[in-house]
Write a protein that holds these residues in place. Sequence first.
Motif: not given
Length: 315
Positions: A158-160, A236-237, A263-267
């Motif tokens: 995962t990206a920080a 929206v996970p 950024e949104v996808l990484a979250e």
Amino acid sequence: MRFRTALDDPAALDRALAFPADGPLGPLAPLPADRVREEFAAHRFRPEWTWSAEDGDGRVLARALWWGRADSERPVALDCLQVRADVADPAALAAALLGAGHAAFGKRPGYHLSLPRGWRADQALAGAVAWRREAASRAGLTREIERLRYEWTPQAGTAAPTGRLVFREGTDEEFLDAFVRLSRGSLDLATRHELESTTEEELAREDLAFYRDCPGERSWWRLAHLPDGTLAGLAVPSATPYHRNVGYLGVVPELRGRGLIDEVLAEITRFHAAAGADRVTATTDTVNLPMAAAFDRAGYEVTELRLVLEAPPGG
């Protein structure tokens, strides 16, 4: 020819489960009987959603299995469609079977075919798809969308967080506003098609209701803001009955093209990873190149192509 459900005869379900895997079906082969029984036990397959076409001797010539969530009043999608290899016109028989099911349901659920990316180069598989597409079209499923199915596993990492966006919870009203804004200029074909016959506000309410009804929790949802408080997007996970899912994400039109979708996808990915997910799935249209590229950068792998056949609005 007789079209009937598994409710009509206690033996009908057993005959449907025993339907042979005729022809070069590959990924379109019938589901294993034990998997089908698991789906019935979970109330996602049901006798009234299991239809067969029988000749005068009671021989099953075709089978259709529709799928829904455990709490669905009506089926959500056609999951499985087979016709025996010795049927002269499989498209005609399958279309008639689908028509019988649609009449009983009072709706035309879409048909999702899961295929390998290079399926068109496989002559036998292309032929198996062709009569299904024809049958679906004759039964009113005339609109087609091709989607890429992606999958993330922990090996991808995962990206920080970078600090470019701040994520927070929000009210339903705030999410409705975000859904409205994200629909503008969307490359998602389903969104664009829906907006041909409904307003942005109506579609936003449908989207919010849909994701609230998914197995994921409402508490998972996040609004994305720039550090100065400007709304940037939506995360929206979600989840399916089988695994964690990306769900819905996007960036408002005025901020697109700046890499914020990463950024949104990484979250979303971090959220699922922190919960211990060993697999996260996602889909995007083949024409939505920016979203596909974001999945690629995030370490998601394409596992299949999904051909979605559905009825147009009002169809």
